[in-house]
Design an enzyme around this catalytic site. Structure first.
Site, mmCIF file in Angstrom:
data_model
loop_
_atom_site.group_PDB
_atom_site.id
_atom_site.type_symbol
_atom_site.label_atom_id
_atom_site.label_comp_id
_atom_site.label_asym_id
_atom_site.label_seq_id
_atom_site.Cartn_x
_atom_site.Cartn_y
_atom_site.Cartn_z
ATOM 1 N N ASP A 176 0.809 -1.227 0.000
ATOM 2 C CA ASP A 176 0.000 0.000 0.000
ATOM 3 C C ASP A 176 0.840 1.276 0.000
ATOM 4 O O ASP A 176 0.318 2.352 -0.271
ATOM 5 C CB ASP A 176 -0.917 0.042 1.234
ATOM 6 N N ARG A 185 -18.519 -2.871 -16.653
ATOM 7 C CA ARG A 185 -18.154 -4.115 -15.957
ATOM 8 C C ARG A 185 -17.058 -3.824 -14.942
ATOM 9 O O ARG A 185 -16.267 -2.907 -15.125
ATOM 10 C CB ARG A 185 -17.602 -5.148 -16.944
ATOM 11 N N HIS A 205 -5.779 -10.155 -4.719
ATOM 12 C CA HIS A 205 -4.474 -10.638 -4.256
ATOM 13 C C HIS A 205 -3.480 -10.890 -5.379
ATOM 14 O O HIS A 205 -2.307 -11.126 -5.097
ATOM 15 C CB HIS A 205 -4.665 -11.895 -3.396
ATOM 16 N N VAL A 206 -3.941 -10.819 -6.631
ATOM 17 C CA VAL A 206 -2.982 -10.901 -7.753
ATOM 18 C C VAL A 206 -1.906 -9.828 -7.565
ATOM 19 O O VAL A 206 -0.736 -10.033 -7.889
ATOM 20 C CB VAL A 206 -3.723 -10.673 -9.098
ATOM 21 N N GLN A 207 -2.322 -8.670 -7.009
ATOM 22 C CA GLN A 207 -1.378 -7.556 -6.811
ATOM 23 C C GLN A 207 -0.285 -7.875 -5.799
ATOM 24 O O GLN A 207 0.730 -7.196 -5.732
ATOM 25 C CB GLN A 207 -2.133 -6.313 -6.313
HETATM 26 O O1 F6P Z 1 -2.172 -4.138 3.684
HETATM 27 C C1 F6P Z 1 -2.023 -4.821 2.512
HETATM 28 C C2 F6P Z 1 -3.351 -5.238 1.925
HETATM 29 O O2 F6P Z 1 -3.083 -5.913 0.719
HETATM 30 C C3 F6P Z 1 -4.373 -4.120 1.704
HETATM 31 O O3 F6P Z 1 -4.170 -3.392 0.520
HETATM 32 C C4 F6P Z 1 -5.667 -4.859 1.711
HETATM 33 O O4 F6P Z 1 -6.730 -4.056 2.127
HETATM 34 C C5 F6P Z 1 -5.425 -5.962 2.714
HETATM 35 O O5 F6P Z 1 -4.027 -6.144 2.790
HETATM 36 C C6 F6P Z 1 -6.117 -7.244 2.372
HETATM 37 O O6 F6P Z 1 -5.871 -8.128 3.393
HETATM 38 P P1 F6P Z 1 -6.216 -9.676 3.353
HETATM 39 O O7 F6P Z 1 -5.234 -10.319 2.414
HETATM 40 O O8 F6P Z 1 -6.027 -10.138 4.742
HETATM 41 O O9 F6P Z 1 -7.595 -9.788 2.858
#
Ligand code: F6P
Length: 341
Positions: A127, A265, A271-273
């Site tokens: 982030d 759409r 989580h790919v990021q």
């Molecule tokens: O803090 C990193 C982060 O990827 C945030 O951008 C996101 O809101 C959060 O973690 C998602 O967390 P989790 O993988 O536990 O759902």
């Protein structure tokens, strides 16, 4: 010295590069010994550790995730948590901890350090919202992944004359949305720092279609409408009290379609990021953080976090690092707004 290492919070490309940097310098130049605690603060709570040697960190530099595992365990929300960590460190002969994490993990690190456990912190989060460091590793990788997705979405959006809404991570700070949106040529970027007006978003989309181009809207998961009428959370909370976000992209696409008459759409990158191999920038930054963190431990400079300032790695008090989040200032969003609509 016998030193414990742990990775806490959401995983992030570059964590393994930090672990490798710490261990390679710590053993190779200083002759220290290392154990890795599994799954963040759960490791020292449960006494769950593995030896970390030069052999065990071979080949991990380009690997995403963390070889130690991670969790959002908060020892301060567990009855007797701190005592359990102290007992574990005593039992395993650990004299110091290196905690690699974001605001939550480092917040715990600070409180443990205040209570007498020697800790050095390493900032981590895709982030990029940690104060006191110019950049965190993982951010560059996440932005690159999101940018590539936006590039790909442009061509399919044009072919079908659709608006595509791309939801990226960023709970409280819109850094990923801002950077990926600028790099990918988004037509609207919505971030948590600036509540958006849905009629304004719809107007940007309409204007874009009038110029015969399709529209890409990038929205951070934590972005909120100014009138607050989109309910976006599931209500679930983690051990640090954060709600689980998600859904803004879909809601926005529905509103855009209803207000503009154009098909819209949503794509959630999720989580790919956070997955896969780190970029060169993140590997270098993470490696530098690792070798500087072990220097701080070697010098017994407790309660600090390594940080990037310009091109230098410096040390800042954990206190400073965790006091407030680094959010996107108005003038940075204004640079992106030039390209809206
Ligand atoms: O803090 C990193 C982060 O990827 C945030 O951008 C996101 O809101 C959060 O973690 C998602 O967390 P989790 O993988 O536990 O759902």
């Amino acid at each position: 010295m016998r030193i414990g290492v742990l990775t806490g919070g959401g995983d992030c490309p570059g964590l393994n590069a930090v672990i490798r940097g710490v261990v390679r310098k710590g053993i190779g130049q200083y002759g220290h010994e290392f154990v890795g605690f599994r799954d963040g603060w759960r490791g020292p709570l449960d006494g769950d550790s593995v030896p970390l040697t030069i052999a065990s960190v071979r080949g991990i530099l380009p690997r995403g995730g963390t070889i130690l595992g991670s969790s959002r365990t908060n020892p301060f929300s567990i009855e007797g948590g701190v005592g359990r960590i102290e007992a574990c460190l005593d039992e395993q002969g650990i004299e110091a901890l290196i905690a690699i994490g974001g605001e939550d993990t480092l917040g715990v690190a600070k409180r443990l350090n205040d209570s007498g456990i020697p800790v050095v912190g390493v900032p981590k989060t895709i982030d990029n919202d940690l104060n006191a460091t110019d950049y965190t590793f993982g951010f560059d990788t996440a932005v690159g992944i999101a940018m590539e997705a936006i590039d790909r979405l442009h061509t399919t959006a044009e072919s079908h004359h659709r608006a595509l809404v791309v939801e990226v991570m960023g709970r409280h700070a819109g850094w990923i949305a801002l950077h990926a949106g600028i790099a990918g040529g988004a037509n609207v970027i919505l971030i948590p720092e600036r509540p958006f007006r849905i009629d304004e978003v719809a107007a940007y989309v309409t204007r874009r279609f009038e110029t015969k181009y399709a529209c890409i809207v990038v929205v951070a998961e934590g972005a909120q409408p100014a009138d607050g009428d989109m309910s976006l959370v599931t209500g679930e909370r983690d051990a640090f009290g954060h709600v689980r976000l998600g859904g803004i992209g879909q809601r926005l696409a529905e509103e855009i379609e209803a207000r503009t008459g154009k098909e819209a759409r949503a794509v959630v990158l999720g989580h790919v990021q956070r997955g896969g191999t780190p970029t060169a920038f993140d590997r270098v930054l993470a490696t530098r953080f690792g070798v500087h963190a072990i220097d701080a431990v070697h010098e017994q400079d407790w309660g600090v976090m390594v940080a990037l300032r310009g091109t230098d790695i410096i040390r800042v008090p954990l206190e400073e690092a965790t006091r407030q989040l680094k959010t996107v200032p108005d003038e940075r969003l204004a640079e992106a707004e030039v390209f809206f609509g």
